[in-house]
Structure formats: structure tokens, C-alpha cells
Write an enzyme that holds these catalytic residues in place. Structure first.
Site, PDB file in Angstrom:
ATOM      1  N   LYS A  18       3.862 -59.391   7.578  1.00 16.15           N
ATOM      2  CA  LYS A  18       3.389 -58.114   8.122  1.00 16.15           C
ATOM      3  C   LYS A  18       3.999 -57.011   7.266  1.00 16.15           C
ATOM      4  O   LYS A  18       4.859 -57.291   6.431  1.00 16.15           O
ATOM      5  CB  LYS A  18       3.824 -57.950   9.584  1.00 16.15           C
ATOM      6  CG  LYS A  18       5.337 -58.204   9.804  1.00 16.15           C
ATOM      7  CD  LYS A  18       5.740 -58.050  11.267  1.00 16.15           C
ATOM      8  CE  LYS A  18       5.430 -59.250  12.133  1.00 16.15           C
ATOM      9  NZ  LYS A  18       4.573 -58.957  13.257  1.00 16.15           N
ATOM     10  N   LYS A  64       9.830 -53.487  12.960  1.00 18.06           N
ATOM     11  CA  LYS A  64       9.361 -54.878  13.004  1.00 18.06           C
ATOM     12  C   LYS A  64      10.512 -55.865  12.771  1.00 18.06           C
ATOM     13  O   LYS A  64      10.376 -57.054  12.989  1.00 18.06           O
ATOM     14  CB  LYS A  64       8.256 -55.099  11.975  1.00 18.06           C
ATOM     15  CG  LYS A  64       6.983 -54.294  12.259  1.00 18.06           C
ATOM     16  CD  LYS A  64       5.960 -54.484  11.140  1.00 18.06           C
ATOM     17  CE  LYS A  64       4.750 -53.567  11.244  1.00 18.06           C
ATOM     18  NZ  LYS A  64       3.766 -53.983  12.262  1.00 18.06           N
TER      19      LYS A  64
HETATM   20  C1  Z16 Z   1      -1.457 -49.445  11.756  1.00 16.30           C
HETATM   21  O1  Z16 Z   1      -1.805 -50.543  11.065  1.00 16.30           O
HETATM   22  C2  Z16 Z   1      -1.127 -49.523  13.110  1.00 16.30           C
HETATM   23  C3  Z16 Z   1      -0.794 -48.374  13.764  1.00 16.30           C
HETATM   24  C4  Z16 Z   1      -0.793 -47.152  13.103  1.00 16.30           C
HETATM   25  O2  Z16 Z   1      -0.473 -46.046  13.774  1.00 16.30           O
HETATM   26  C5  Z16 Z   1      -1.122 -47.055  11.767  1.00 16.30           C
HETATM   27  C6  Z16 Z   1      -1.457 -48.205  11.108  1.00 16.30           C
HETATM   28 CL1  Z16 Z   1      -1.899 -48.141   9.461  1.00 16.30          CL
HETATM   29  C7  Z16 Z   1      -1.173 -50.861  13.788  1.00 16.30           C
HETATM   30  C8  Z16 Z   1      -0.097 -51.088  14.846  1.00 16.30           C
HETATM   31  O3  Z16 Z   1       1.172 -50.914  14.280  1.00 16.30           O
HETATM   32  C9  Z16 Z   1      -0.241 -52.501  15.399  1.00 16.30           C
HETATM   33  O4  Z16 Z   1       0.686 -52.734  16.436  1.00 16.30           O
HETATM   34  C10 Z16 Z   1      -1.647 -52.730  15.927  1.00 16.30           C
HETATM   35  O5  Z16 Z   1      -1.845 -54.079  16.253  1.00 16.30           O
HETATM   36  C11 Z16 Z   1      -2.680 -52.335  14.877  1.00 16.30           C
HETATM   37  O6  Z16 Z   1      -2.451 -51.023  14.410  1.00 16.30           O
HETATM   38  C12 Z16 Z   1      -4.092 -52.410  15.411  1.00 16.30           C
HETATM   39  O7  Z16 Z   1      -4.213 -51.756  16.630  1.00 16.30           O
END
Ligand code: Z16
Length: 838
Positions: free
Chosen positions: A564, A570
Site C-alpha cells: 500500500k 498505515k
Molecule cells: C486515497 O487513495 C484515499 C483517500 C484520500 O483522501 C486520498 C486518496 Cl489518493 C483512500 C483512503 O485512504 C482509503 O482508506 C480508501 O479505501 C480509498 O481512498 C478508497 O475509498
């Protein structure tokens, strides 16, 4: 695309070589495309030539479905979902299109005469890395599900010339390399220059009185940029629906600089061209917003304005006016990145189509819906008024007016509550003034959602509390999901076969059917073959690891994987603390009986994120020492695989035994990797964060390795004045581990290298690694024990897969369709002779 000038009406008739799905026709088409598109004789064709010829052969077969889909939508005047997203991390197209068309085997045979394997051609495709991580990949999964569920939909975004950087590791450090994904051409897209639109920037506004005596505002821009759409078909699984992903490329407006050019300002004209082309040049490689970068705001406004103008043009082709715009379009804002759309639709309705304010506002509010993806306060997007007003002066005026009218209502609901007013205001006036994009999105949308149950609750309680109090009916949860077509069928064919052999293939479209596998957990033969499959996949990954980084790993060890984006929340470094703990124990007691493990990491750090880059260096440094320590004797291996992306994800999820989902509770909005691992038969070690909670609910507490503080405990500890030093001084093993890292042991004696990281943990520890350390270590001990009983482990793994039905993106999309978008499926009919397996 509707073309108003066209009087040329005829059914789509396409010659058989471009539609036929049998092996012989495909073989003939492949030769034909090799000659007439790549311009190559078979004996001189490179692997890439063959890949390109195959890609065009498959695109031909998509085109008929695609055009028929668009034609059907126009004829039936359907209600359409538009998913607005600054990122679409779609991954390679070829294999998925073959699977969705149902012609994988035919194509395998058809390419065999070239002497190459289909797999090799599939591997040739450059993946479009048009996203950072979870958010962009979610958008891609949702497009797959929208097509599979036969929902009229368009994915609107930006065609970045350079996507997320390629990552190399030099001396343990991340080095960023430009991602030139377009350099050999992109066979999956079609440019539509005839559908280009213009977007204004800068300048000033002036008021005037129109011929009917109405006061109006006019935007005199400083420069105008042209958006050219590039369309990619997104085919559903075993249906004829092929929706469009329409990505905008920015170009200079030919007409605009004639004035300058004629005045002799050649350099000024060229400057303008360069600036225009820069807008869609490169993806910002941050998963948090980059505060204050003007080009980023230009990107956002550019693609949003292009997309809304596009919808309006299509709408007016079928409808006499925009009065019913909100009945025909539902526009989803993927995070706040496209939220300037609220003001832009108002501008288009009022300035261009001469609506009055109230009517325009009614249409706007009923068109948009907003998904929030983060709880991190530093990740909430805001733009300083000076940048915003300079770049988008007319939108600034409109936002002021929206806010003014909004606050007038608030004042009546909460009289004399200045705190409330300033907390709700779209403009942050606490210091330097800012436009708060989440506020604009909330005020301008009919629905607001979070991406996992806990996340939505925390939004309501915390980040968006005042908005929830104001309009509770707008809020709902839509737990994320991932597409089983890419994340099981395409990436894990062996598992797909084993499952299908037992329960048929319905689960691919109805993932809840995986429950049928529960009937086989007690079948020793099934568990045996399950283990054999996992072993073979791990052996493949071991080969790949050897080839990529020259480390030999043993497929019979526990594959413990964390892939990730690298981020402190994280907690990849918590994983490292565990590794160093095991290492430290083995050094003190070389005969200690531990479960041999291979730790696999992957992930990119934002180029400007110092601590994340230091974590990568730490992982590589620990890896080097442990992998070369003879007393360890291969019982621990640590591998950092460079350049984690969709393609590598498809390789690594199927090979994992253990999935690391160890964010501080309350920080990860949902996570989606957690779902991909579990669907492929990995067990999870995780905190009660994001969708982990729901995964644990589904698979059962006894099939999930839980550790760590809960969100409430995290809040309580913070409130009570969390002091990480207490853990450092009271936990001897933890202290030894941190001291070892701080001593320079892993950095060739350089005790300063990891000092910032170690000090941050001991003296600040914002993500509470030290508070969760012991719980994590104990839990990992349980994992090690469980793995020793392979029969038991296989049962848990099978049950994990059997109970993952909820996490198909098909379920998420059904909920969006029913509860937010109110859209219905539309069947696409093709003539019989073109059906797969007809
Ligand atoms: C991102 O990948 C996510 C949140 C954000 O504000 C900006 C980006 Cl680029 C992610 C979350 O961190 C994650 O927990 C979640 O699963 C994902 O968005 C899709 O909802």
C-alpha cells in the site's frame, strides 16, 4: 457522441473479421492487424508489435458493443451516472477484456502460432498509472461494476501524460522515474477532437445588463484552454454493455493567440501553448492534497468544466432545455477534487444558459453527490482565496453568493451562534482566508457518503458533524468493494478454477455465492488442493522476487505481506518493529523455535514525504542485515519490491498468507487491499479500522487476527495526554528494538540515519505505534502458531474466501444506484451472430 450535423443514419454493420470470436477468425484478424496497423511482417514482429496487433484485434470486438451501447443510451434517453474523478487507476486492459468477452481460451490458441504465449503478450502492456492508490483504484473497480450491472455511466477524468512515477530503489532509497506510459502508443483509447471544449482561466468579471434588462456577469478570461476527450471502452463481464471512460487532455486553443502572434509576440504565443499543455501533463503523486499548488486547481477545474460542458451538450441533443438536467444526470464527486463542479454548474446554468439563481441552485443540488475518503484533518482540501480568485474569478463570485445564501439560512436556524456560522461557512476566515472544498461539496450535494461503516460514523460525529446536524437525511454509508473480475478471476486463475469446479461460475457476478465453499472446508482433499495451489502461486512469486531483486525466498515460509502507499498512519514501521523483535529474539536465542516468515513490502512514498521515504530506507536496511545474517539461516527474509502498482498487486495478493492491515484505529477510511487479500485466501492481521471491522464481522472473529486500540481508546488516550515514553521505558523488548534501530546497527554504524524516526516514536508517536506494539507482537505470535497447523490454517483461509461476498464492488454499486443515483440497468442487445460462445 451526438453530432447534430449528421444526417447519415444507418445500422452499425461491421465485417466479420472485426467481430468474430472463434479461434480461426481471431487468428486471421491478428495477422491482418499486424500487417495493416503495425506494418510488420510476422517474421520481423517484436513482442510489442504482437501485443499491439492483439490489442487492436480485441478493441475491434469492443467497438461494436461500445457503439451499440452509446446508440441505445441515446435512443432510450436514459438517466446516466457520471463518476467524476481526478484519478482512474484502471490497470492493464487486455486480460480483463478477454475475460469479460469470454474469449480467453480462443485467443490463447490464436496467438500460439506466433510462438509466444498469451501471458507474455499480456505482460507487454504498460499499465495506465493514472492514480495514487485506493481512491483511483476504487474508481476503476466501480467502472467495471457499472458496466457489468448494465448501468449507463461515464467515468470523467484527466488523461495525464505522465501517471504515477515508477519507483526504483537505489541504495535502499526511493528514486522517482517518469512514467512514460504513452510512449509506444495506447491502443485502448480513441481521441475525439471534434468533441473538444474550451475552458477559461484568470482575467476578471464585469457586470452588464442584457437585452431584457437583467443584471448579468461576464467573465473576461486571461487565457482559454482546450480540452480534447480521449475515450476508452469499459466492457462489463459477459454483457454487451461497454461504457466510456472519457479522459481530458489539455491543448492550446488555436484561435486564442492569433492576436498575440500577429502583434509579433511569438514567445508569448508559444508560452501560452506550453502552459495549456501542462495542465494534463502529470499526476500529482500525493495521496494527501498538495496545498496551494495552482496547477492542481487548474487540473481540477479543467476536467470538471470539460465534463459538465460535455454532459450539457449531450443533454441538449436529446432535450429541449436544461430544466430536467438533474433528472437525466447524477454526478458523483470522488472526494473534493472535482467539487468546484458545484460552482461551475451554477456558472454554466446562469451565465451561459440564463437560468435564474434559484432554479439553477435546485438543479445543481439535485445533480451532485459527494463521497468523502479521509478523516485526516490535514487531508481536507482548501484553496486560498488569493489563488482561487485569481485563477477562477467568476467561480469565486458564485461561491461567495452560495455561501451568503447558505449562511442566511443558518443564521435563522442557529440564531446568535457565531461559532456554528464560522464552522459551517464555505470560507474559512480563521486566519488567511480559504475556500473549504468539502463544505462546498456538502452544501451543493443531495447526498454525502463515507466509504466504510466506521468512517461514516466518524464523519457524522467529527469531521462533518455540523453538516450532519443540519441535514442528517443526506448522509449514508457505502462500504467500498472491489471487482472480483480483476482481483480474483484475472489475477488468480488457479483459485478461480478450483472454486468454479466446486460451485460453478455464478460467483463471478454474484460474489455472495462463494458461501457455497463452506460446504468444502471439511473436505480434506479440497484443503489439500487448496494448499497446493497456494504453494504454486507462492513459488511463482518467489521466482519473480529472485528475478527482480535477487533474493531467494522459500515458498513454504509464511508470506507476510504489506503492500500500500507508504504512510505513517498505515504504520509500515510497526511491521518493522515486529521484524526487528523477531530478529532480536533469534540473536539472543539462535535455537528459538519460530515460524519461518518472508516479509514482503511494496508501496510508493510521496516524493516530498521525508518520513515515508525514511521508512522505505529502514525496511531495506533491515532487509539487508537480516537476509545476510547466517545465524538467521533463512528463517526470516525481508523483501521490498520496488514499483508497487496494479500489475504487481495482481501477482502478490494471490500469493499472500497474511495480510497486514495495521493502521491506527480511526485513520484508514476503508482500505480496499484488505478485501483483495482476503478474497484470495490470505488471513488478516488488523486493527478495528475502516473496512477491517466489516471484514471481521463477515469472516467471523475466530478467522481474523485482531489487535490494537479501538478508535475510542485512541481518542481517550490522546485526550488523557498520550506519552509514548512510558511504553519505551516500561517495555524492555520494545526499548531494545528501538535502541537497536537508533544505534546504527542497520545503517552501517550511522546512528543519525534513523534518529528522526526513532525520536518521533519515542517523543511524539502521533500514530501510537508504541501503544499498540505489545498487542501486535502477541497477536503475531498467535499467527505464527496458527500457521504451524496447516490443516487449521487452510480451513480459516477457505472460510475467509467463502465469506467475502459483501466486498464485491457490485454490491457497493447496487447501493449507490438504489440509494443515491436512482438509476436503472439498460440491456444492450447485439445481433446473435456476434455473441460469445454463440
Ligand atoms: C486515497 O487513495 C484515499 C483517500 C484520500 O483522501 C486520498 C486518496 Cl489518493 C483512500 C483512503 O485512504 C482509503 O482508506 C480508501 O479505501 C480509498 O481512498 C478508497 O475509498
Amino acid at each position: 457522441d451526438p453530432s447534430p450535423e449528421s444526417t447519415f443514419v444507418c445500422p452499425i454493420i461491421i465485417e466479420d473479421d472485426r467481430t468474430g470470436l472463434d479461434t480461426e477468425t481471431i487468428r486471421r484478424a491478428l495477422r491482418d492487424n499486424l500487417l495493416y496497423i503495425q506494418g510488420k511482417l510476422p517474421e520481423l514482429a517484436s513482442k510489442n508489435d504482437l501485443y499491439m496487433a492483439l490489442a487492436y484485434t480485441i478493441r475491434d470486438r469492443l467497438l461494436q458493443r461500445w457503439l451499440t451501447t452509446q446508440q441505445t443510451y441515446l435512443k432510450k434517453d436514459v438517466r446516466t451516472v457520471c463518476y467524476l474523478s481526478a484519478e482512474f487507476l484502471v490497470g492493464p486492459h487486455l486480460a480483463n477484456n478477454l475475460i469479460n468477452l469470454g474469449i480467453y481460451e480462443q485467443v490463447e490458441k490464436a496467438v500460439s502460432e506466433s510462438g509466444l504465449k498469451l501471458e507474455e503478450l499480456i505482460a507487454q502492456e504498460e499499465e495506465p498509472g493514472l492514480g495514487n492508490g485506493g481512491l483511483g483504484r476504487l474508481a476503476a473497480c466501480y467502472l467495471d461494476s457499472l458496466s457489468t450491472l448494465e448501468i449507463p455511466a461515464i467515468g470523467y477524468g484527466i488523461r495525464y501524460e505522465f501517471g504515477i512515477f515508477d519507483q526504483e530503489i537505489h541504495d535502499g532509497w526511493q528514486v522517482e522515474i517518469t512514467d512514460k506510459w504513452l510512449q509506444y502508443g495506447n491502443p485502448w483509447e480513441i481521441a475525439r477532437p471534434e468533441a473538444g471544449v474550451e475552458v477559461k482561466f484568470g482575467g476578471y468579471t464585469e457586470s452588464y445588463t442584457d437585452e431584457n434588462g437583467n443584471y448579468r456577469s461576464r467573465w473576461i478570461p486571461d487565457y482559454v484552454v482546450k480540452g480534447i476527450p480521449y475515450d476508452t471502452p469499459i466492457l462489463g463481464y459477459r454483457v454487451n454493455t461497454a461504457n466510456t471512460m472519457r479522459l481530458w487532455k489539455s491543448e492550446a486553443c488555436e484561435s486564442f493567440d492569433f492576436g498575440r502572434f500577429n502583434r509579433g509576440d511569438y514567445y508569448g504565443a508559444v508560452d501560452n501553448k506550453v502552459h495549456s499543455e501542462n495542465i494534463s501533463k502529470v499526476l500529482y503523486p500525493n495521496d494527501e492534497p498538495i496545498q496551494g499548488k495552482e496547477l492542481r486547481l487548474e487540473q481540477q477545474y479543467f476536467f470538471v468544466s470539460c465534463s459538465l460542458q460535455d454532459m450539457i451538450r449531450i443533454h441538449l441533443h436529446e432535450n429541449p432545455s436544461l430544466d430536467n438536467f438533474h433528472q437525466k444526470w447524477s454526478v458523483q464527486l470522488n472526494d473534493t477534487h472535482p467539487s468546484v463542479g458545484v460552482a461551475e454548474l451554477m456558472r454554466l446554468l446562469i451565465d451561459v444558459h440564463h437560468f435564474d439563481w434559484d432554479k439553477a441552485w435546485f438543479i445543481t443540488q439535485n445533480t451532485f453527490a459527494y463521497t468523502n475518503h479521509t478523516l485526516l484533518p490535514e487531508a481536507l482540501e482548501k484553496w486560498s482565496l488569493s489563488i482561487f480568485g485569481r485563477l477562477l474569478p467568476r467561480l469565486m463570485e458564485i461561491i461567495y453568493e452560495i455561501n451568503h445564501r447558505f449562511l442566511d439560512k443558518i443564521r435563522i436556524i442557529y440564531p446568535h451562534d457565531d461559532g456554528k456560522m464560522s464552522r459551517l461557512s464555505i470560507i474559512d476566515e480563521s486566519g488567511e482566508k480559504y475556500v473549504r472544498m468539502a463544505h462546498l461539496a456538502c452544501v451543493g450535494s443531495q447526498a454525502i457518503n463515507g466509504v466504510a461503516a466506521l468512517h461514516t460514523e466518524l464523519l457524522k460525529k467529527d469531521v462533518l458533524r455540523d453538516f450532519y446536524e443540519l441535514f442528517p437525511e443526506k448522509f449514508s454509508n457505502k462500504t467500498n468493494g472491489v471487482t472480483p473480475r480483476r482481483w480474483i478471476v484475472s489475477s488468480n486463475p488457479r483459485l478461480t478454477f478450483a472454486i468454479t469446479e466446486k460451485i460453478g461460475e455464478n460467483w463471478i457476478k454474484h460474489l455472495e455465492d462463494l458461501r457455497g465453499l463452506e460446504n468444502y472446508v471439511d473436505d480434506g482433499g479440497f484443503r489439500d488442493s487448496w494448499r497446493r495451489i497456494k504453494y504454486d502461486i507462492k513459488a511463482d512469486l518467489a521466482n519473480y522476487i529472485d528475478k527482480k531483486v535477487g533474493i531467494k525466498v522459500d515458498p513454504s515460509t509464511l508470506f507476510d505481506v504489506q503492500v500500500k502507499r507508504i504512510h505513517e498512519y498505515k504504520r509500515q514501521h510497526l511491521n518493522v518493529l515486529h521484524i526487528v523483535t523477531l530478529y532480536h529474539r533469534l540473536k539472543n536465542n539462535p535455537n528459538l523455535d519460530i515460524t519461518p516468515r518472508t516479509f514482503i513490502f511494496g508501496g510508493k512514498a510521496a516524493p516530498g514525504y521525508f518520513m515515508a521515504k525514511l521508512i522505505i530506507k529502514l525496511i531495506n536496511s533491515v532487509a539487508e542485515v537480516i537476509d545476510n545474517d547466517p545465524t538467521i539461516g533463512g528463517r526470516l527474509k525481508v523483501v521490498f519490491l520496488p514499483d508497487y502498482n496494479v500489475t504487481f498487486g495482481q501477482r502478490v495478493y494471490p500469493a499472500a498468507d497474511l495480510s497486514e492491515q495495521i493502521s491506527t484505529a480511526g485513520k484508514e477510511a476503508s482500505g480496499t487491499g484488505n478485501m483483495k487479500f482476503s478474497m484470495n485466501g490470505a488471513l488478516t492481521i488488523g486493527t478495528l479500522d475502516g473496512a477491517n471491522i466489516e471484514i471481521r464481522e463477515e469472516v467471523g472473529a475466530e478467522n481474523f487476527f485482531l489487535f490494537g486500540l479501538t478508535t475510542e481508546e485512541v481518542y481517550a488516550k490522546k485526550a488523557a495526554g498520550y506519552n509514548p515514553q512510558e511504553y519505551y521505558y516500561h517495555n524492555e523488548e520494545l526499548r531494545a528494538v528501538l535502541d537497536l534501530i537508533g544505534s546504527g546497527f542497520f545503517s552501517r554504524g550511522d546512528s543519525s540515519l534513523f534518529r528522526p524516526l526513532v525520536d518521533n516514536l519515542i517523543y511524539d508517536d502521533p500514530y501510537m505505534l508504541l501503544a499498540d506494539y505489545q498487542s501486535y507482537i502477541d497477536c503475531q505470535e498467535g499467527v505464527g502458531h496458527a500457521y504451524k497447523d496447516q490443516e487449521h490454517w487452510s480451513r480459516l483461509a477457505i472460510l475467509n474466501v467463502a465469506r467475502m461476498g459483501k466486498f464485491s464492488s457490485d454490491r457497493s454499486i447496487r447501493q449507490y444506484c438504489e440509494e443515491i443515483w436512482r438509476v436503472q440497468p439498460v440491456k444492450i442487445e447485439l445481433p446473435d451472430y456476434t455473441q460469445a460462445n454463440a
